[in-house]
Every structure is written in C-alpha cells, then in structure tokens.
Design a protein around this motif. Structure first.
Motif, PDB file in Angstrom:
ATOM      1  N   ASP A  25       0.835  -1.204   0.000  1.00 40.08           N
ATOM      2  CA  ASP A  25       0.000   0.000   0.000  1.00 40.08           C
ATOM      3  C   ASP A  25       0.869   1.253   0.000  1.00 40.08           C
ATOM      4  OD1 ASP A  25      -2.618  -1.272   0.287  1.00 40.08           O
ATOM      5  OD2 ASP A  25      -1.861  -1.919   2.246  1.00 40.08           O
ATOM      6  N   ILE A  26       0.297   2.327  -0.539  1.00 36.72           N
ATOM      7  CA  ILE A  26       1.046   3.586  -0.632  1.00 36.72           C
ATOM      8  C   ILE A  26       0.238   4.714  -0.015  1.00 36.72           C
ATOM      9  CG2 ILE A  26       2.014   5.291  -2.237  1.00 36.72           C
ATOM     10  CD1 ILE A  26       2.388   2.971  -4.235  1.00 36.72           C
ATOM     11  N   LEU A  27       0.915   5.541   0.760  1.00 35.56           N
ATOM     12  CA  LEU A  27       0.294   6.796   1.197  1.00 35.56           C
ATOM     13  C   LEU A  27       0.974   7.931   0.451  1.00 35.56           C
ATOM     14  CD1 LEU A  27      -0.249   6.674   5.079  1.00 35.56           C
ATOM     15  CD2 LEU A  27      -1.835   6.128   3.234  1.00 35.56           C
ATOM     16  N   PRO A  28       0.209   8.950   0.042  1.00 30.02           N
ATOM     17  CA  PRO A  28       0.796  10.032  -0.760  1.00 30.02           C
ATOM     18  C   PRO A  28       1.791  10.886   0.041  1.00 30.02           C
ATOM     19  CG  PRO A  28      -1.488  10.523  -0.189  1.00 30.02           C
ATOM     20  CD  PRO A  28      -1.249   9.110   0.236  1.00 30.02           C
ATOM     21  N   ARG A  29       1.594  10.983   1.325  1.00 33.39           N
ATOM     22  CA  ARG A  29       2.500  11.777   2.163  1.00 33.39           C
ATOM     23  C   ARG A  29       2.416  11.254   3.591  1.00 33.39           C
ATOM     24  NH1 ARG A  29       0.691  14.886   5.752  1.00 33.39           N
ATOM     25  NH2 ARG A  29       2.473  16.273   5.711  1.00 33.39           N
ATOM     26  N   PRO A 110      -5.579  13.023   2.990  1.00 33.89           N
ATOM     27  CA  PRO A 110      -5.745  14.221   2.163  1.00 33.89           C
ATOM     28  C   PRO A 110      -6.770  14.027   1.047  1.00 33.89           C
ATOM     29  CG  PRO A 110      -3.565  13.237   1.840  1.00 33.89           C
ATOM     30  CD  PRO A 110      -4.208  12.508   2.973  1.00 33.89           C
ATOM     31  N   ALA A 111      -6.993  12.797   0.647  1.00 32.92           N
ATOM     32  CA  ALA A 111      -7.956  12.546  -0.441  1.00 32.92           C
ATOM     33  C   ALA A 111      -9.397  12.755   0.018  1.00 32.92           C
ATOM     34  CB  ALA A 111      -7.776  11.121  -0.967  1.00 32.92           C
ATOM     35  N   THR A 112      -9.659  12.502   1.282  1.00 36.25           N
ATOM     36  CA  THR A 112     -11.040  12.595   1.755  1.00 36.25           C
ATOM     37  C   THR A 112     -11.252  13.727   2.743  1.00 36.25           C
ATOM     38  OG1 THR A 112     -10.635  11.116   3.618  1.00 36.25           O
ATOM     39  CG2 THR A 112     -11.306  10.083   1.540  1.00 36.25           C
ATOM     40  N   GLY A 113     -10.163  14.220   3.301  1.00 37.77           N
ATOM     41  CA  GLY A 113     -10.276  15.250   4.325  1.00 37.77           C
ATOM     42  C   GLY A 113     -10.762  14.686   5.665  1.00 37.77           C
ATOM     43  N   ARG A 114     -10.814  13.363   5.766  1.00 33.99           N
ATOM     44  CA  ARG A 114     -11.266  12.733   7.007  1.00 33.99           C
ATOM     45  C   ARG A 114     -10.202  11.768   7.528  1.00 33.99           C
ATOM     46  NH1 ARG A 114     -15.712  12.803   8.770  1.00 33.99           N
ATOM     47  NH2 ARG A 114     -15.837  10.605   9.306  1.00 33.99           N
ATOM     48  N   PRO A 115     -10.250  11.410   8.807  1.00 39.27           N
ATOM     49  CA  PRO A 115      -9.236  10.471   9.320  1.00 39.27           C
ATOM     50  C   PRO A 115      -9.265   9.143   8.556  1.00 39.27           C
ATOM     51  CG  PRO A 115     -10.465  11.445  11.137  1.00 39.27           C
ATOM     52  CD  PRO A 115     -11.162  11.873   9.875  1.00 39.27           C
ATOM     53  N   TYR A 116      -8.082   8.541   8.402  1.00 41.47           N
ATOM     54  CA  TYR A 116      -7.987   7.277   7.681  1.00 41.47           C
ATOM     55  C   TYR A 116      -8.835   6.186   8.325  1.00 41.47           C
ATOM     56  CZ  TYR A 116      -3.943   8.750   4.851  1.00 41.47           C
ATOM     57  OH  TYR A 116      -3.115   9.360   3.964  1.00 41.47           O
ATOM     58  N   GLY A 117      -8.802   6.090   9.626  1.00 39.45           N
ATOM     59  CA  GLY A 117      -9.449   4.948  10.272  1.00 39.45           C
ATOM     60  C   GLY A 117      -8.846   3.662   9.739  1.00 39.45           C
ATOM     61  N   LEU A 118      -9.699   2.697   9.440  1.00 43.19           N
ATOM     62  CA  LEU A 118      -9.190   1.394   8.988  1.00 43.19           C
ATOM     63  C   LEU A 118      -8.747   1.400   7.534  1.00 43.19           C
ATOM     64  CD1 LEU A 118     -11.366  -1.345  10.721  1.00 43.19           C
ATOM     65  CD2 LEU A 118      -9.458   0.012  11.603  1.00 43.19           C
ATOM     66  N   THR A 119      -8.852   2.548   6.836  1.00 45.45           N
ATOM     67  CA  THR A 119      -8.279   2.599   5.484  1.00 45.45           C
ATOM     68  C   THR A 119      -6.777   2.868   5.541  1.00 45.45           C
ATOM     69  OG1 THR A 119      -8.645   4.970   5.154  1.00 45.45           O
ATOM     70  CG2 THR A 119     -10.457   3.493   4.541  1.00 45.45           C
ATOM     71  N   PHE A 120      -6.258   3.109   6.734  1.00 48.61           N
ATOM     72  CA  PHE A 120      -4.800   3.229   6.875  1.00 48.61           C
ATOM     73  C   PHE A 120      -4.197   1.849   6.602  1.00 48.61           C
ATOM     74  CE2 PHE A 120      -0.719   3.908   8.988  1.00 48.61           C
ATOM     75  CZ  PHE A 120      -0.452   5.216   8.633  1.00 48.61           C
ATOM     76  N   PRO A 121      -3.095   1.793   5.829  1.00 48.35           N
ATOM     77  CA  PRO A 121      -2.544   0.464   5.494  1.00 48.35           C
ATOM     78  C   PRO A 121      -2.057  -0.270   6.749  1.00 48.35           C
ATOM     79  CG  PRO A 121      -1.537   2.212   4.170  1.00 48.35           C
ATOM     80  CD  PRO A 121      -2.325   2.887   5.241  1.00 48.35           C
TER      81      PRO A 121
END
Lengths: 380, 201
Positions: A25-29, A110-121
């Motif tokens: 998985d990749i995070l943009p920043r 940054p894509a959603t403006g909301r906390p990652y929650g479980l979408t964090f890798p």
C-alpha cells in the motif's frame, strides 16, 4: 539543532512524497514526529537512535513546557545518564501507525479530508524502520553509534540493525523478542477484542464521536497485568481495599482494581484505539528470522532482505533481560544473543535481577544505566 | 574469592590458534579474553555469573554472557567454538563432568586449569592444622568458600580418561614458576597447578 537543556519540543517532518508500506500500500505523504537531544558532532558519528515501545512516543526525555512529567525514558537519557546527551546526539521518533504526531489511522487522509481509520494500510515493524530512515536522511545522519530500544522498541532495533547493519556500530535490545509466542499474541488479541467489542469503536469510525474508551482502557488494563510480576503486584496491592465502606456492587474496591482503572483511564486520554490495533498487530506479525529470508519486492536498496547480514560481523550488541519479566522472558533474549552470535556479532547478555516484571525496562534504571554507560563508552 | 593464576595465560596463548573462536567459562573481569584478543585476534565470548564482573567485561568491550555455567551451556550449538576455556574455575562447579562434556560439545578443544589439592603445602596444611578448607588459594570457611571440588592432578588425569576425554597437552606449574610439559615423578606432590588441553577420544 540546539536545545534548551530542560525543555524540548516535538518536531514534525512532513514528507511530501509517497511512502510505500511493506504490504504494498502507498500513502501520498506522511508526517514523522521526532525529538533530538544533545549535539551532533562535526564528524556526525555520535548519533544514537532510540526506539519506543507500544505506548511510547517521540518524547523520550526532558520536559515539554507546562508538563509535570518528563519523557518516557528520561531516567536513561540526559546529561550524565546512560545515553549521555553531553556525548551523544540522541534521536527518537514516533512510529508510523501511531497517534503521537507521526501518520497513523487518526491522521487526515488528504484525499477525503477525514481520518484514515481502517483505510490506513496495515503496518509492520519494518515499516517503522523505513520511516525512520527517511528521518535519518533528513537529519543528514548516515552512521550511528548505537540503536537502542525495549520491548517493541527492541524489535525495531533488531529489524533496523539486521536490514542496515552498515549504518550502526552497535545495538542495545532490552526485554524484547525475535518473535511473539502464542501467549504474547493471545494477550494482544484479548486487548484488540476489547476495543472491537466496544460499540463506540464502530469499525474504526469514531473520530467524530466519543472514541471507544471503554474498550481501549480494558486493553490497557490487560497490558498492565502482563507488565508487572505477580510478586510485585502482590506486594504493591495485595488484597488492600480503597473504599471499605462502599456498598455498591461491582465497583472497583480493591487497590489493584483502582490501579488498573487509573492506568486505563489515563491511557485513553493520550492514545488512539485504532493505533493500538495497528501497532499490536505489527508486533504480533513481527518475525525477525522470517523477515530476513523473505523477499521484499517493493523497495529499492534492500531489495532482498537479509542481503546485508554478513555486514553484521564484528559489530557490537548488548541484550538485556529482566529476571521477573514473564511477558518477554529472559529465554527470548537469550535466543536473540544466539542468533546474532551465529553471525559473529559480538553480543553481550545480562539478565538483571528485579521484581518489577516487564515494566522494569522503563522503571529500573540503576543497573541498566551502568551497563549501557559502560557499553557505549567501550565503543570505538 | 579464588585467585586467578595469571601464570596460565602464556600457556593458554601458546595453545590457542590465531583468530579462533574462544569461549571462556568463568571469565571474571575478562582479562584473559582481552589478552587473547590482543595477541591472537581471537573472537572471544566470556561466561560469567557475577554482576560486578559482567559490568567490568562490558566496559572493557569484552563480549560477555551472563549465565550459570553449571546450567546454561546447552544454548550453544555443537562446535560453536574452537576452544572452550575453564581457567581456575573447575573447583567451583557443581557438576564438573557435565560441564566438561558440554565444553567438548560446543568446542573442538577444551582447556582446563586446576589448582592441585595434592600439592605438598596443601597436604601439610591439612596434616598440620587438620583443616581441610583452608588452602593457599581458598578464602572463607568450609561453609562459604565457593570451592566445592578438592581435586589433585593425579585424580583429575585418571578420571578424565574414564569419561572419554584425551589429554593432548599438559603443563605442570611448580614453585618458582617452573613449568614442565612432562609429568615428572612426584608431580602430584610438587606441582601447584596443572593445565590441560583436551579433546574427545
């Protein structure tokens, strides 16, 4: 990079480029929160990297303005202490997946403006290491005198040292393990279940609402049981009752209940439940030997992990365990010694006699300080 | 406590090949390993139980492993070392045969030095004073001396053969620093110490 001798601040390095996790998985920043103590010398070779444990953070030593308590390892880091800030440039950063300044599930996507929650890798111990490499590059440090940590910090220490031995002169691994046993995984799983069973957890989406404090504090209570020895708990609390008059049923009345309650409540104030899930998952999945024999298809330099193991030859190591630590028992530390000895790392091992259980790595500093001071002084 | 006889150092150095891997059981402050690292470039590990000695070793840059040599040698794989040294330590061990077997399992060769309880002065002391536990090298009374084994060179030599161990080399240390590699007559009466290089038969 100069610091007031007493007060420090956590700094944040913003990395505005993609970070690729071991999972692919990749995070943009990402952000990396860190603190440094002492001065980097002109030869840039007196740096010591400190690795924190499950609930730790970048604030390892000295005081933040307005705080009454110093950093989590202040007994070991400072002028004249084991990690002597008059001699060494000490660095500590918050792990990826954490909640104390470095990007984690509570950070904003940054894509959603909301906390990652479980979408964090999902994160691994190696991801924690790779993030710290970015920080070291930013600080312009290529070679370090030592890398040191206890418990999960020890795991990062071992992983970092094995992946990039040429960057270190030595390592210090305290009360840790090359991999979790079934019992260690089991305790973590009960903690995770406590969080996930809390309806407020809501599949990790609780950032607009009340967080799953009940679940997280139970997870922390379980943790604290495993951090203490039976003897110490008995001596400290026994069957003492705090509120003998209370007639309310099932309210904490034993001292030990109050202690755990306090530990749980104070923990939820500073820790994110999702981070607890992510980090304990990384700890359980850590398996040093396997990680060194498996290929990592994703990153450049260490394309084949374990490729640099022969560079460990002749390096120095120090492994410390505590006699009453049943969570990370001395036998696991001895396995670490045998593993590194087989690669001709010059590893020393000491088991410190204490009644304080796993907690000793944070609280018992007299003997470890002598040993670590002696060890660091004997390096070239 | 038991005095470490430095006379054995040159002999040990002579026996140990350049660059070998050495395990020193009961390494004390690490001075033997330090010497061997300097003169023979050995890769040495010491085993020690005393916290004070561990700190000394670590501060000197000597690699040391805190363990009870009576119990903890099983963690090393077979043949992990070229030499396993037991210098002036046999007397404090509870299960000497077990330790010698372990030494020759984890190492190709074992080097063991012992103080000769059959030495004339020790015999005289027992004879004259009727006191068993006060020999030249032993401090404390019978109840608290770390020395558990009173062994003479003769007893050691004959018993070691019985457990399938061959003496490849031996040196006998007599008064006035006279060292001999041959077993002179009356050696068991006149030698203060003996040091042996051993392997499995």
């Amino acid at each position: 990079m100069s610091h007031n001798p007493t007060f420090v601040e956590t700094e944040v390095l913003s990395v505005e480029r993609p970070f690729r996790f071991e999972s692919g998985d990749i995070l943009p920043r990402i952000d990396i929160a860190y603190e440094t103590y002492g001065q980097l010398n002109e030869r840039r070779d007196n740096a010591v990297l400190i690795e924190h444990a499950l609930s730790g953070d970048a604030h390892a030593a000295f005081y933040h303005k307005g705080d009454r308590k110093p950093g989590w390892w202040d007994c070991m880091i400072g002028p004249g202490k084991a990690f002597d800030t008059d001699r060494y440039f000490v660095i500590c950063s918050n792990v990826i997946g954490g909640c104390r300044g470095t990007s984690g599930p509570s950070s904003i996507n940054p894509a959603t403006g909301r906390p990652y929650g479980l979408t964090f890798p999902p994160i691994s111990i190696r991801d924690m290491v790779e993030v710290q490499r970015i920080l070291l590059k930013h600080l312009g440090i290529d070679r370090l005198k030592c890398i040191a940590g206890g418990s999960m910090g020890g795991m990062q220490t071992l992983q970092f040292f094995c992946d990039y031995p040429f960057q270190f002169e030595s390592f210090i691994c305290i009360a840790s393990s090359m991999k979790h046993s079934a019992q260690q995984i089991a305790f973590n799983e009960v903690g995770r279940r406590a969080i996930m069973a809390d309806p407020r957890w809501n599949n990790g989406n609780y950032y607009d609402d009340v967080p799953p404090e009940g679940g997280l504090s139970v997870a922390r209570m379980i943790g604290h049981i495993t951090y203490l020895s039976e003897k110490m708990m008995q001596e400290k609390f026994g069957r003492l009752k705090k509120d003998k008059e209370s007639r309310a049923i099932f309210r904490p009345s034993f001292e030990v209940e109050h202690y755990l309650d306090y530990q749980g409540i104070s923990f939820v104030k500073r820790f994110d439940a999702n981070s607890y899930l992510y980090i304990t998952n990384a700890i359980d999945n850590f398996d040093l030997k396997t990680s060194l024999s498996s290929r990592d298809r994703f990153r450049g330099e260490g394309r084949q992990r374990g490729a640099h193991l022969d560079d460990m030859r002749g390096k120095r190591g120090l492994v410390i365990s505590f006699s009453s630590d049943w969570l990370y028992p001395p036998s696991q530390s001895k396995e670490i010694v045998q593993f590194f000895s087989a690669f001709n790392v010059r590893v020393s091992y000491t088991e410190i006699a204490t009644e304080h259980g796993h907690d000793a790595f944070l609280t018992d500093y007299t003997r470890p300080s002598e040993i670590i001071w002696g060890f660091l002084s004997s390096l070239s | 406590m038991y005095k470490i006889p430095a006379q054995t150092y040159p002999i040990i150095q002579e026996w140990i090949a350049h660059g070998s891997r050495v395990l020193d059981l009961g390494c004390g402050d690490g001075s033997l390993l330090k010497t061997l690292a300097g003169t023979k470039q050995v890769e040495g590990i010491g085993v020690e139980i005393s916290e004070e000695m561990i700190l000394k070793c670590i501060s000197k840059g000597i690699c040391v492993y805190q363990a009870d040599i009576d119990k903890d040698l099983s963690e090393w794989d077979d043949g992990s070392f070229d030499y396993v040294v037991l210098n002036a330590t046999l007397q404090v061990i509870t299960r000497p045969y077990r330790v010698i077997e372990e030494m020759l399992r984890v190492g190709r060769f074992a080097i063991i030095s012992i103080s000769n309880f059959g030495y004339a002065r020790n015999r005289l002391r027992v004879l004259a004073q009727g006191r068993v536990s006060s020999s030249a090298r032993i401090s404390g009374g019978w109840h608290d001396t770390p020395v558990l084994r009173y062994v003479s060179l003769k007893e050691f030599i004959s018993s070691i053969r019985e457990i399938g161990v061959e003496i490849m080399d031996a040196r006998y240390i007599f008064p006035f620093n006279v060292v001999s590699s041959t077993r002179w007559p009356l050696y068991n009466l006149l030698a203060k110490e003996g040091i042996f290089r051993l392997r499995r038969t």
